[in-house]
Design a protein around this motif. Structure first.
Motif, PDB file in Angstrom:
ATOM      1  N   LEU A  84       0.849  -1.190   0.000  1.00 44.87           N
ATOM      2  CA  LEU A  84       0.000   0.000   0.000  1.00 44.87           C
ATOM      3  C   LEU A  84       0.884   1.238   0.000  1.00 44.87           C
ATOM      4  O   LEU A  84       1.816   1.350   0.807  1.00 44.87           O
ATOM      5  N   VAL A  85       0.594   2.165  -0.913  1.00 44.16           N
ATOM      6  CA  VAL A  85       1.318   3.437  -0.976  1.00 44.16           C
ATOM      7  C   VAL A  85       0.315   4.551  -1.230  1.00 44.16           C
ATOM      8  O   VAL A  85      -0.819   4.315  -1.661  1.00 44.16           O
ATOM      9  N   ALA A  86       0.744   5.745  -0.975  1.00 39.80           N
ATOM     10  CA  ALA A  86       0.036   6.926  -1.459  1.00 39.80           C
ATOM     11  C   ALA A  86       0.878   7.439  -2.613  1.00 39.80           C
ATOM     12  O   ALA A  86       1.976   7.954  -2.408  1.00 39.80           O
ATOM     13  N   GLU A  87       0.388   7.221  -3.833  1.00 44.26           N
ATOM     14  CA  GLU A  87       1.151   7.696  -4.986  1.00 44.26           C
ATOM     15  C   GLU A  87       0.987   9.202  -5.098  1.00 44.26           C
ATOM     16  O   GLU A  87      -0.110   9.744  -4.990  1.00 44.26           O
ATOM     17  N   LEU A  88       2.102   9.863  -5.294  1.00 46.66           N
ATOM     18  CA  LEU A  88       2.123  11.310  -5.474  1.00 46.66           C
ATOM     19  C   LEU A  88       2.497  11.592  -6.922  1.00 46.66           C
ATOM     20  O   LEU A  88       3.444  11.018  -7.450  1.00 46.66           O
ATOM     21  N   GLY A  89       1.753  12.454  -7.560  1.00 46.67           N
ATOM     22  CA  GLY A  89       2.030  12.759  -8.954  1.00 46.67           C
ATOM     23  C   GLY A  89       1.189  13.922  -9.423  1.00 46.67           C
ATOM     24  O   GLY A  89       0.611  14.654  -8.614  1.00 46.67           O
ATOM     25  N   PRO A 119       1.972   3.393   4.729  1.00 44.68           N
ATOM     26  CA  PRO A 119       3.360   3.091   5.064  1.00 44.68           C
ATOM     27  C   PRO A 119       4.353   3.953   4.283  1.00 44.68           C
ATOM     28  O   PRO A 119       5.394   4.337   4.810  1.00 44.68           O
ATOM     29  N   PHE A 120       4.015   4.260   3.002  1.00 46.05           N
ATOM     30  CA  PHE A 120       4.952   4.994   2.156  1.00 46.05           C
ATOM     31  C   PHE A 120       4.218   5.942   1.215  1.00 46.05           C
ATOM     32  O   PHE A 120       3.115   5.643   0.757  1.00 46.05           O
ATOM     33  N   GLY A 121       4.871   7.041   0.907  1.00 51.75           N
ATOM     34  CA  GLY A 121       4.524   7.842  -0.244  1.00 51.75           C
ATOM     35  C   GLY A 121       5.414   7.372  -1.378  1.00 51.75           C
ATOM     36  O   GLY A 121       6.551   6.956  -1.151  1.00 51.75           O
ATOM     37  N   PHE A 122       4.899   7.401  -2.592  1.00 49.81           N
ATOM     38  CA  PHE A 122       5.615   6.863  -3.747  1.00 49.81           C
ATOM     39  C   PHE A 122       5.381   7.772  -4.937  1.00 49.81           C
ATOM     40  O   PHE A 122       4.275   8.274  -5.144  1.00 49.81           O
ATOM     41  N   GLY A 123       6.418   8.005  -5.699  1.00 47.51           N
ATOM     42  CA  GLY A 123       6.278   8.768  -6.935  1.00 47.51           C
ATOM     43  C   GLY A 123       7.353   8.360  -7.912  1.00 47.51           C
ATOM     44  O   GLY A 123       8.376   7.780  -7.542  1.00 47.51           O
ATOM     45  N   VAL A 176       6.584   6.811   5.686  1.00 52.43           N
ATOM     46  CA  VAL A 176       5.591   7.530   6.489  1.00 52.43           C
ATOM     47  C   VAL A 176       5.274   6.708   7.732  1.00 52.43           C
ATOM     48  O   VAL A 176       5.670   7.056   8.831  1.00 52.43           O
ATOM     49  N   GLY A 177       4.569   5.580   7.565  1.00 50.99           N
ATOM     50  CA  GLY A 177       4.236   4.725   8.697  1.00 50.99           C
ATOM     51  C   GLY A 177       5.185   3.570   8.865  1.00 50.99           C
ATOM     52  O   GLY A 177       5.061   2.786   9.801  1.00 50.99           O
ATOM     53  N   SER A 178       6.127   3.419   7.951  1.00 50.44           N
ATOM     54  CA  SER A 178       7.127   2.349   8.001  1.00 50.44           C
ATOM     55  C   SER A 178       8.503   2.947   7.780  1.00 50.44           C
ATOM     56  O   SER A 178       8.627   4.059   7.266  1.00 50.44           O
TER      57      SER A 178
END
Length: 196
Positions: A84-89, A119-123, A176-178
């Motif tokens: 699980l990520v929060a994709e940033l773009g 757990p993570f932001g991703f881009g 972020v959470g990891s």
């Protein structure tokens, strides 16, 4: 002299049609100078290029929209691990404010990532932006990974094109959470959908 920018966070369902039109114009003007093809997705009132964001950080100043970054929570596959990520773009900054910097928008978005408990932001960004993203470390606990390819589906199905695209890009990871040590190893990331 630059005017002061103010950031607002907007959920996608809160945006009105006139706001989508204003954002579409912003993206055409921002992405157009990098090539007509890059501005093409933003015709009419379409304010997204691939996947539609669920949350947007939008900066305004006295001249209108100054900058934008979108967020979409999704599961990606890193190597063999679903994550699980929060994709940033969907990042953009008005050409007259280019010194505003990507890191400003990420500093606005980082507390939101914490609230969302991802757990993570991703881009993923072009290699031409390497110097910009390497500055993240000054303000945020970001890691920039190279040598990773990212597979995405095309936003629309075309009879003359394959359904997926494979890109050699720089991957930006925000723990972020990891911890960063929890990020899986792998030379391929599969978005399982279109890029943001």
């Amino acid at each position: 002299m630059r005017s002061q920018v103010r950031w607002t966070l907007r959920w996608e369902s809160e945006l009105q049609l006139d706001e989508h039109v204003e954002l579409a114009t912003f993206f055409r003007n921002t992405y157009g100078p990098t090539g007509a093809f890059n501005a093409k997705p933003f015709q009419g009132s379409r304010s997204w290029a691939g996947a539609r964001p669920e949350l947007r950080a939008i900066a305004h100043d006295s001249n209108g929209i100054a900058a934008h970054i979108g967020l979409l929570r999704r599961f990606i596959k890193v190597g063999e691990v679903d994550l699980l990520v929060a994709e940033l773009g969907l990042y953009g900054v008005r050409p007259d404010l280019e010194g505003l910097g990507i890191s400003h928008s990420l500093r606005v978005m980082y507390p939101v990532l914490q609230q969302l408990r991802v757990p993570f932001g991703f881009g993923a960004v072009r290699h031409a932006l390497q110097k910009h993203v390497e500055r993240f470390g000054r303000h945020l606990p970001a890691a920039v990974l190279s040598g990773v390819r990212v597979r995405s589906t095309l936003p629309d199905a075309h009879l003359d094109l394959p359904p997926t695209r494979l890109e050699d890009v720089l991957v930006v990871v925000l723990p972020v959470g990891s911890a960063m040590s929890d990020w899986p190893t792998g030379a391929l990331i599969d978005r399982n959908g279109p890029e943001l």
